[in-house]
Scaffold this motif. Structure first.
Motif, PDB file in Angstrom:
ATOM      1  N   ILE A  18      10.034  -2.935   2.069  1.00 19.35           N
ATOM      2  CA  ILE A  18       9.115  -4.057   1.998  1.00 19.35           C
ATOM      3  C   ILE A  18       7.698  -3.501   1.931  1.00 19.35           C
ATOM      4  CG2 ILE A  18       8.331  -6.203   3.083  1.00 19.35           C
ATOM      5  CD1 ILE A  18      11.286  -6.229   2.315  1.00 19.35           C
ATOM      6  N   ARG A  19       6.983  -3.823   0.853  1.00 19.90           N
ATOM      7  CA  ARG A  19       5.660  -3.247   0.665  1.00 19.90           C
ATOM      8  C   ARG A  19       4.737  -3.620   1.828  1.00 19.90           C
ATOM      9  NH1 ARG A  19       2.882  -4.087  -5.083  1.00 19.90           N
ATOM     10  NH2 ARG A  19       4.757  -2.863  -5.593  1.00 19.90           N
ATOM     11  N   GLY A  20       4.100  -2.617   2.384  1.00 18.33           N
ATOM     12  CA  GLY A  20       3.161  -2.832   3.464  1.00 18.33           C
ATOM     13  C   GLY A  20       3.799  -2.933   4.839  1.00 18.33           C
ATOM     14  N   LYS A  21       5.145  -2.950   4.898  1.00 12.56           N
ATOM     15  CA  LYS A  21       5.830  -3.100   6.180  1.00 12.56           C
ATOM     16  C   LYS A  21       6.765  -1.940   6.495  1.00 12.56           C
ATOM     17  CE  LYS A  21       5.655  -8.153   6.513  1.00 12.56           C
ATOM     18  NZ  LYS A  21       6.444  -9.399   6.719  1.00 12.56           N
ATOM     19  N   GLY A  22       7.458  -1.442   5.489  1.00 12.79           N
ATOM     20  CA  GLY A  22       8.383  -0.338   5.720  1.00 12.79           C
ATOM     21  C   GLY A  22       9.784  -0.621   5.227  1.00 12.79           C
TER      22      GLY A  22
END
Length: 238
Positions: free
Chosen positions: A60-64
């Protein structure tokens, strides 16, 4: 590098299977994982890429990397994976019993393979068990033109490990057919089936990198022991 990221992949996959990293949770960051395993972020990225490809996580982009809700002990339809590798990655604790090793000709009609010549092969029949409960009957025909001899020790361990790491063969691709069939008397006996159960049969032809056909495989599965799944990712075609 290969052994390092492969070991990390299997360790994280094992933690996901055993809910140390629960479904819906995020894995530690790449930096945290590199510190945890004492390795570079490049190695961690390779391990995470394998987890992504095999459906354990979604990035998930920006989350991991989030852990996906995929049940294990599902049998992957796509890909070429040895039973030993599957046993290890899914922690099935399965055992292999070698039933037969002998010279035979490939029954090509079973595999929908068109040829007029006889194909001499080493026939290897193996029974896979979990807690003494039979789950899979594997029948392999290895062409003698490629692999002249297979020992009992090799059959009891891993054919693919022998082919790739001892003989230096490069296994590339396979064609597979999946059917539901009535079991034979022999299959009922070895898989401890009752009179009315069907079996799931996967027949495959496996090829080397240079397109040489070298293996015919017939795997008979108890339908009450496996789900047959594929994990697909969207690929746009322009």
């Amino acid at each position: 590098m290969r052994n390092k990221y492969s070991a990390i992949y299997h360790d994280i996959a094992d933690k996901i299977v055993h809910r140390i990293y629960p479904v819906g949770s995020y894995l530690p960051s790449e930096t945290q994982l590199s510190q945890l395993y004492g390795t570079s972020r490049e190695t961690i990225r390779k391990a995470l890429s394998e987890l992504l490809i095999n459906g354990f996580i979604q990035k998930i982009r920006g989350k991991g990397s989030i852990v996906l809700n995929l049940q294990r002990f599902n049998f992957p339809v796509s890909g070429i994976t040895s039973y030993k590798e599957l046993n290890r990655s899914l922690n099935m604790h399965s055992k292999t019993e070698v039933l037969c090793i002998e010279d035979r000709h490939v029954p090509v009609e079973k595999f929908d393979y068109q040829t007029t010549e006889a194909l001499p092969a080493t026939y290897v029949a193996r029974l896979r068990k979990i807690d003494q409960d039979p789950i899979v009957l594997d029948r392999d025909y290895i062409l003698k033109s490629v692999v002249p001899h297979i020992s009992h020790a090799v059959a009891a361990d891993s054919l693919y490990d022998y082919f790739e790491n001892k003989l230096g063969l490069t296994i590339s691709y396979a064609t597979k057919t999946i059917t539901v069939e009535h079991p034979s008397v022999e299959e009922k006996k070895w898989l401890a089936l009752n009179e009315y159960e069907d079996v799931v049969v996967i027949r495959s032809r496996t090829y080397l990198e240079d397109t040489t056909l070298f293996q015919f495989t017939e795997s008979i599965h108890r339908p009450d022991k496996f789900n047959f799944v594929d994990f697909a990712r969207r690929q746009k075609i322009s």
